[in-house]
Design an enzyme around this catalytic site. Sequence first.
Site, PDB file in Angstrom:
ATOM      1  N   LYS A  62      75.416  56.547  66.573  1.00 43.61           N
ATOM      2  CA  LYS A  62      75.640  55.357  67.371  1.00 43.61           C
ATOM      3  C   LYS A  62      74.396  54.508  67.193  1.00 43.61           C
ATOM      4  O   LYS A  62      73.330  54.844  67.692  1.00 43.61           O
ATOM      5  CB  LYS A  62      75.834  55.715  68.844  1.00 43.61           C
ATOM      6  N   GLY A 100      78.468  48.325  80.182  1.00 41.48           N
ATOM      7  CA  GLY A 100      78.855  47.333  81.180  1.00 41.48           C
ATOM      8  C   GLY A 100      79.878  47.815  82.191  1.00 41.48           C
ATOM      9  O   GLY A 100      80.006  47.248  83.273  1.00 41.48           O
TER      10      GLY A 100
END
Lengths: 258, 107
Positions: free
Chosen positions: A99, A188
């Site tokens: 990632k 988020g």
Amino acid sequence: MSDALVIAGRDFHSRLILGTGKYETYDLMKKSLEASGTEMVTVAVRRVPLTDRSKESFLDHVDLKKYHLLPNTAGCYSADEAIRTAMLAREVLDTKWVKLEVIGDERTLFPDNEGLLEATRALVKEGFIVLPYFNDDLIVARRLIDAGAAAVMPLAAPIGSGLGIQNFTNLRILRECIKDTPLIVDAGVGTASDAALAMEIGVDGVLMNTGIAGARDPVKMAEAMRLGVKAGRLAFKAGRIGKKLYAAASSPETGMIE
Amino acid sequence: MKIVVNGEEREIEDGATVSRLVSLLDLKSDRLAIELNVRILRKGDWDSTELAEADRVEIVSFVGGGAAGSQRGAAFGLELEPEERCAGFADTFYLLRKDVQLRIDRT
């Protein structure tokens, strides 16, 4: 009917990817991973503590048969640091997955897209399966895909902010324009409805950490997120009704008593 | 002789190999990655690689981490000299830019 998320030829039956940071105890982390139904978890590369030998090894607490590890390059502020970290990660457990984070600003943790592209190109060349974290920019997404990214992972709000989906329209545009590469909302998400909303847009998956680890009851929130992702996915597949300004009766309008 | 392991100076006998260091530190060797002077060492080379005075060794593994960046420079030992190379294997080298070091000095 199978509705697997396929990344680089590998099937995942959960569309939820979890971070493993910020849990108060390993036990809480384990139970949360379990409750979330996730099959892929992110991990960070750090120095092994040499003096404090009482520390348990993190890897003792993650069932590697059950969870696919996705090492991250968190804390890296340049392409070089990210590349170095990814290469070390590959060496730890012989994994090609990464990632990719190249952070450009400390306060917002927004990505440095230029560094990200550079690192993506280099790591793909090295044979890595690269999942970059970027901001919701279609042009950057296309460049990352051209560079060989296995998935693209736009943020929905700043990392750890819990603000929910702040870029609904941009995510929709990304989904409309990117059909052949997995699109995963990374960062988020604050609560289950955020996860559901993201999935209703049609993104392929959601990656989160703080939303679960920071909840008062992480295990319950992990289950809520599992259900949120699932509900959103089903709603997307089902196809929502169009929005109208005025009422449309849902009971028959004929056969009324007079 | 003196070497630096994860930023800490340590004493080790002359001619010790990387494997010897790992066993002295009592680490599980199957879950580590090791850099010697900013070059990644493959596990297969730990036995045959002898350490030398002032060598800098980084020993890393996985820890819990998420959809999160962390503090600048938190990744791990960043005491790199400006001209040092960040090495992959074989033919791939990436020159660490000077500004990496400069930025770390500032923080």
